[in-house]
Design an enzyme around this catalytic site. Structure first.
Site, PDB file in Angstrom:
ATOM      1  CG  ASP A 748      49.074  48.179  52.824  1.00 17.92           C
ATOM      2  OD1 ASP A 748      49.143  47.433  51.839  1.00 17.92           O
ATOM      3  OD2 ASP A 748      48.771  47.790  53.993  1.00 17.92           O
ATOM      4  CD  GLU A 791      46.339  44.363  51.475  1.00 14.34           C
ATOM      5  OE1 GLU A 791      47.152  43.927  52.291  1.00 14.34           O
ATOM      6  OE2 GLU A 791      45.845  43.647  50.562  1.00 14.34           O
TER       7      GLU A 791
END
Length: 882
Positions: A748, A791
Site C-alpha cells: 500500500d 493504491e
C-alpha cells in the site's frame, strides 16, 4: 335410511375441565410432600450409614490389632527362649543340623509365627525353619542395619528394648540380637509373623467387604497389608492419610476414626510395639447401600410422579377425546368430500347412504336423486358374471376389485375400476360397504389403440425388431419372421448372435448396434443372407429408445428390402462416365479411391490444386502434395478409415500447390459399398479453405487479446483483481494437493491520498504506473504482481516460504524508497507479508496479509510486517488507508 353416516356433534366440557384442574393441584401438592419426606429420610439414612460403616471399620481394626499384638507377644516369647538356648550353646550357630531342632521347637510353641531364622553376624543364613523361603538366602536390609547398629533399630522399623521390627517382601518380622556370654555377637534371630493366622481372626461377611487393613510405622508408611492378594495401589490412600494425620500426632491405645472426603480411616496404636494398625474403606463403598436406597427412593418418586402425570394426561385426554373425535369426523368428512375419486357407501340392504362430491360430479346426478337408491341406478352394460363375483366376495366378507360399465345421467357410458370393501363397526360386525372408483375409460381406449398399432406393425412389409442392451430380440413383426423362416419363440428372447452367427454379428452388426445404444441414429445398407428369402440387399435403420434419465434402453431396428433398388443402381453405373464429365467442371477437387484407398480418379480442379497430372495422382495419390508436417497425420487418418471400413472420412490439412505455395484444404470422402466388399469405393471432395483459416486465425488473435484485457489492469498493466483471485485459488488448490508453499505480499502506497489531493489524479496515476514498473522489474518471473484496488497492490509468490517473501518485500521496499517519482519526488510503501498454512482459504490468507499491512502502517509506515497474527490498534487523527 337416507341420513348421512357422518354425524357431527359438540358438547360442553367446562365441568370436566374444572375437575381436572382441582385434581392437578391436589396431585402436585402430594408429590411435593412426598419429595420433602423422602429427602429428610435419605439425609438421616446417610448419617446412619456412615456411622455403621465407621463402627464396622473400628470392630475390624480392634480384631486386627488384637491379633497382631498377640503375634508380637508370641514372637517375643519365642525369640527370648531361642536366644537363651543359643547364647549358652554358641557353638551351635555353626552346626545347622543340631540348631534346627532347637529353633523348630520354639517355632512350634508360637502358633502366630511361620518361621524362625538365625543369621550370622555377616548377614548370611545360619539356620532357618518355617515357610519364609525368600528370607533364607540372607538377612533383609533392615536386619542387616540392626546388626550394624549399637541399638536394635533399622530403617522403616521401630524398637522396644532388645527387639527390632521391620517388613520385607510383604512379611512382618521381629529380630533380636544374640550375644554370647563373653559379649561377642553370635548373630541375629528373626521371627516372621503368620499373616494367614492374623487374617483368620478378622470378621467376615458382606458388611466387612472392601476394607483394607495394614500396619503403619511412625512415619505412616505401610509395613504389612492384611490381605496382599486383594490389595490395590495404596499410594492414594496413604497420601490422603498424610494430609489428615501427620506423623507422631497419635498416641495411646484407643481407636481413632477419621472421616475423609474419599476414605474412612480407623487407627489404633498397638500395645506391644510402637506401630499403628490402620483400617480404611472407600467412602463410595461404605455408601453403596445408601446410594442404592437413594436411587430406589428417587425411582419410586419419579415413578409416582410419572403415574400421576399419566393419570392427569389420561384425565385430560378423556375430556378432550370427544371433541377430538368430532373434529376428526369433520376432517374426515371434508377429506372424503374433496377426494377426486368417486366414493359411495351403502348399507347392508344395498341402499346408498352417502356419496361424495366427486361421485355427483362424475355421474351428473343430484344428491337427493341417489340417496336411498340402489347402485343399480348407474347400471349399464356390465356383464352378469361381474355381479356374481361381487356378491360371492361380499358374502365371504372379503373386499372385491373389478370393473363396471356405468351409464351416467347424460346417457354416456364410462368404464370404472371399483374397489368395494366391507366396513365393520366397533363391535366387529359389518355395518356398511365402502366403494371407491376411478374412471379408466381413456386407459382402455389407449390399450385398444396399442392393439391396433401392433396389428399395423405386423401388417408392415418392412422387417421391424425391438432389441435390448443385451442384444436380445424383445419383439419382432410378422415380416421379420417370414424372412428368417422361424417361429416367434425361436427369435424373441434370443440374441442377435444366435440368429446370425457369432462371427457375422461381431464383424458386421455389433459396432452399429453399439453406436445406436450410444444415442445415435444409425442407418446403413448391407447384403444379408436370409433363411427363406436368400441373399437380399437391405437398408437398416437403428433408432435409440430412451428410458429414464436419457439412458438408451432399447433400439428399434427397421430393415427395408431394397434389393430391387440396388439392382437398379447397378444399371446406373453406366452413367458414371457422365458423372466424371460433370465433375471435370466442378469448382472443387473431386477424387475416387478403391477399397484399399488407392486413387482411381481425380478431376481437373484437383490436378490444378496439387500441380500434378491425373496419372501422377493415380500413381502416387494426391496425398503426396500434402505439406510434410501434416503428411503423417493425414495418412494415419486415411489408413484408419480404410482399415476399419468407416463410412465417412474428413480431414483438414495444408497442401503445396504447383507454385510451392502453402494452402489449407478440407477433404471429405464417403464409402460406397459394392456388391462385394472389394467393390467398395470412396468418393470425396477437396476444398481450398485458406481464406477461411486465415479469418479464423485473425479471430483467435483478437480473442486472445480480449482475454488479456479481461485479466489486466488498464492503468498499470499488471494483473487485475479477478486474475489475482483466480491465481490465489489455484495456489491454494496446489498446496492442498501437493504441499507446495505460497506467500502473499500486500503493498500500500503511504499517504497516497495527499498525492491525489495536492497534485491531482493524473500525477497519482503516473505514480501507480511507475510503481507497477518497479514491481515487474524487481520480482521473479514466477511471481505475479497485480493491482488489488486503489493504491493497494498484491504479489502472489508461488513455491515461496515466509522468509523468502519477506526478503523479496524488503528488497522491493528499498528499491521504491530509492526511486524518484515525477512531481512528488520520493514516495514509500508499506508491506504486509504472510504465507499459506494448513486449512487456509483465500479469505483467511488475504486477511492475514491485510492485518500485517495494517501493522506496518501503525508502526510508522515504510516497513515490512510479517503475519500471521491480528492486532487491534486505534489511531487518532490518522487514516491507515492513506
Amino acid at each position: 335410511m337416507k341420513s348421512r353416516p357422518l354425524q357431527l356433534s359438540l358438547q360442553d366440557h367446562a365441568h370436566r375441565h374444572r375437575l381436572a384442574h382441582s385434581i392437578l393441584i391436589g396431585a402436585a401438592t402430594l408429590v411435593v410432600m412426598m419429595t420433602v419426606i423422602l429427602g429428610w429420610a435419605l439425609y438421616q439414612d446417610y448419617h446412619n450409614t456412615l456411622q455403621r460403616a465407621g463402627e464396622r471399620l473400628q470392630t475390624q481394626l480392634r480384631a486386627y490389632s488384637s491379633a497382631v499384638d498377640m503375634a508380637f507377644v508370641s514372637a517375643d516369647h519365642a525369640l527370648s527362649h531361642a536366644r537363651e538356648d543359643i547364647r549358652w550353646h554358641g557353638t551351635l550357630t555353626d552346626d545347622a543340623v543340631r540348631m534346627r531342632p532347637v529353633l523348630l521347637r520354639h517355632l512350634l510353641s508360637a502358633p502366630a509365627l511361620d518361621s524362625l531364622i538365625l543369621y550370622r553376624p555377616d548377614g548370611t543364613t545360619a539356620v532357618s525353619t518355617g515357610l519364609a523361603e525368600e528370607l533364607r538366602t540372607g538377612a533383609p536390609d533392615w536386619v542387616r542395619a540392626a546388626l550394624a547398629a549399637n541399638l536394635h533399630t533399622a530403617t522403616g522399623s521401630t524398637a522396644t528394648g532388645s527387639l527390632a521390627t521391620g517388613s520385607s517382601d510383604g512379611r512382618l518380622g521381629v529380630s533380636m540380637r544374640v550375644m554370647a556370654p563373653d559379649g561377642t555377637v553370635l548373630g541375629v534371630l528373626l521371627a516372621t509373623i503368620d499373616r494367614d493366622r492374623i487374617q483368620s481372626e478378622l470378621e467376615t461377611g458382606e458388611a466387612y467387604g472392601g476394607q483394607n487393613l495394614m500396619l503403619l510405622d511412625s512415619d505412616n508408611q505401610a509395613l504389612l497389608v492384611a490381605d496382599p492378594h486383594s490389595r490395590r495401589d495404596l499410594r492414594p490412600v496413604l497420601t490422603r492419610l498424610h494430609t489428615l494425620l501427620t506423623p507422631g500426632d497419635f498416641s495411646g491405645y484407643g481407636t481413632r476414626l477419621v472421616l475423609g472426603d474419599q476414605y474412612l480411616f480407623a487407627l489404633r496404636q498397638l500395645s506391644q510395639q510402637p506401630i499403628r494398625a490402620l483400617a480404611v474403606i472407600e467412602r463410595s463403598r461404605a455408601l453403596a447401600g445408601w446410594e442404592m436406597r437413594t436411587l430406589t427412593g428417587g425411582g419410586v418418586l419419579v415413578l409416582v410422579m410419572l403415574m400421576t402425570l399419566l393419570f392427569l394426561r389420561q384425565w385430560r385426554e378423556g375430556a378432550l377425546r370427544q371433541r377430538d373425535t368430532v373434529n376428526d369426523l369433520a376432517h374426515l368428512y371434508q377429506a372424503i368430500e374433496q377426494i377426486p375419486s368417486p366414493i359411495l357407501i351403502t348399507d347392508l340392504r344395498s341402499r346408498i347412504i352417502y356419496v361424495n362430491r366427486a361421485y355427483l360430479d362424475r355421474s351428473g346426478y343430484q344428491r337427493h336423486e341417489v340417496m336411498g337408491q340402489k347402485p343399480a341406478i348407474l347400471s349399464g352394460n356390465t356383464p352378469d358374471a361381474t355381479y356374481r363375483s361381487l356378491w360371492q366376495h361380499l358374502e365371504r366378507e372379503q373386499p372385491w376389485e373389478g370393473e363396471f360399465i356405468n351409464r351416467m345421467n347424460d346417457g354416456s357410458m364410462r368404464i370404472e375400476h371399483t374397489v368395494i370393501t366391507p366396513v365393520r363397526d366397533v363391535d366387529g360386525e359389518i355395518a356398511s360397504y365402502f366403494a371407491i372408483s376411478s374412471d379408466i375409460t381413456e386407459k382402455r381406449e389407449a390399450e385398444e389403440r396399442l392393439f391396433r398399432y401392433r396389428v399395423i406393425v405386423d401388417a408392415s412389409s418392412e422387417m421391424l425388431a425391438l432389441i435390448d442392451r443385451d442384444y436380445r430380440y424383445l419383439q419382432v413383426n410378422t415380416s421379420y419372421l417370414a424372412y428368417h423362416g422361424r417361429a416367434r419363440d425361436e427369435i424373441e428372447g434370443h440374441s442377435i448372435a444366435e440368429l446370425w452367427g457369432e462371427a457375422f454379428f461381431n464383424e458386421r452388426i455389433r459396432h452399429r448396434v453399439d453406436q445406436a445404444f450410444a444415442g445415435e441414429a444409425v442407418s446403413y445398407e448391407e447384403w444379408f443372407d436370409y433363411r427363406r428369402k436368400g441373399r437380399r440387399y437391405c437398408k437398416v435403420t437403428c433408432n435409440p429408445v430412451h428410458g429414464s434419465g436419457d439412458r438408451v434402453e432399447k433400439i428399434v431396428v427397421n430393415i427395408s428390402d431394397i434389393t430391387e433398388l440396388k439392382r437398379s443402381e447397378q444399371a446406373l453405373r453406366t452413367s458414371e462416365a457422365r458423372f466424371r464429365t460433370l465433375s471435370e467442371f466442378s469448382p472443387m477437387g473431386v477424387f475416387e479411391a478403391d477399397a484399399g484407398g488407392h486413387n482411381l480418379y481425380s478431376n481437373r480442379h484437383l490436378c490444378d490444386m496439387t500441380g500434378r497430372s491425373a496419372d501422377e495422382l493415380s500413381a502416387y495419390g494426391w496425398a503426396e502434395s500434402v505439406y510434410p508436417d501434416d503428411r503423417d497425420r493425414v495418412a494415419d487418418s486415411w489408413g484408419r478409415t480404410i482399415a476399419q471400413r468407416l463410412p465417412e472420412w474428413h480431414c483438414d490439412a495444408r497442401m503445396l500447390n504447383g507454385d510451392g505455395e502453402v494452402r489449407w484444404f478440407r477433404a471429405f470422402a464417403r464409402r460406397f459399398e459394392g456388391e462385394h466388399s472389394e467393390d467398395a469405393r470412396y468418393i470425396g471432395t477437396v476444398l481450398d479453405i485458406t481464406e477461411q483459416i486465415e479469418h479464423q486465425q485473425i479471430l483467435e488473435s483478437k480473442n486472445r487479446e480480449l482475454e488479456r484485457l479481461s485479466t489486466t489492469d488498464v492503468l498499470t498493466g499488471l494483473a487485475n483483481r479477478g486474475r489475482l483471485e483466480e491465481l490465489l485459488a489455484q495456489e491454494i488448490h496446489r498446496y492442498e494437493r501437493y504441499g507446495s508453499g505460497c506467500a502473499l505480499i500486500m503493498v500500500d502506497v503511504d499517504h497516497f491520498k495527499q498525492v491525489n489531493d495536492t497534485c491531482g489524479h493524473a500525477v497519482g496515476d503516473q505514480v501507480l504506473r511507475q510503481l507497477a514498473t518497479l514491481m515487474r522489474d524487481n520480482t521473479r518471473l514466477s511471481d505475479c504482481a497485480g493491482r488489488w484496488g486503489g493504491e493497494e497492490f498484491l504479489i502472489v509468490c508461488p513455491n515461496t516460504s515466509l522468509e523468502g517473501a519477506r526478503q523479496l518485500a524488503e528488497a522491493l521496499r528499498q528499491r521504491i524508497e530509492e526511486s524518484v517519482f515525477p512531481v512528488i519526488g520520493q514516495r514509500t510503501c508499506s508491506f504486509g507479508v504472510t504465507a499459506i498454512c494448513p486449512g487456509d482459504n483465500a479469505r483467511q490468507l488475504l486477511q492475514r496479509a491485510d492485518d500485517a499491512l495494517y501493522r506496518a502502517k501503525y508502526a510508522g509506515r515504510n516497513r515490512v510486517e510479517v503475519g500471521p497474527g491480528n492486532i487491534e490498534v486505534t489511531l487518532e487523527n490518522d487514516d491507515p488507508a492513506a
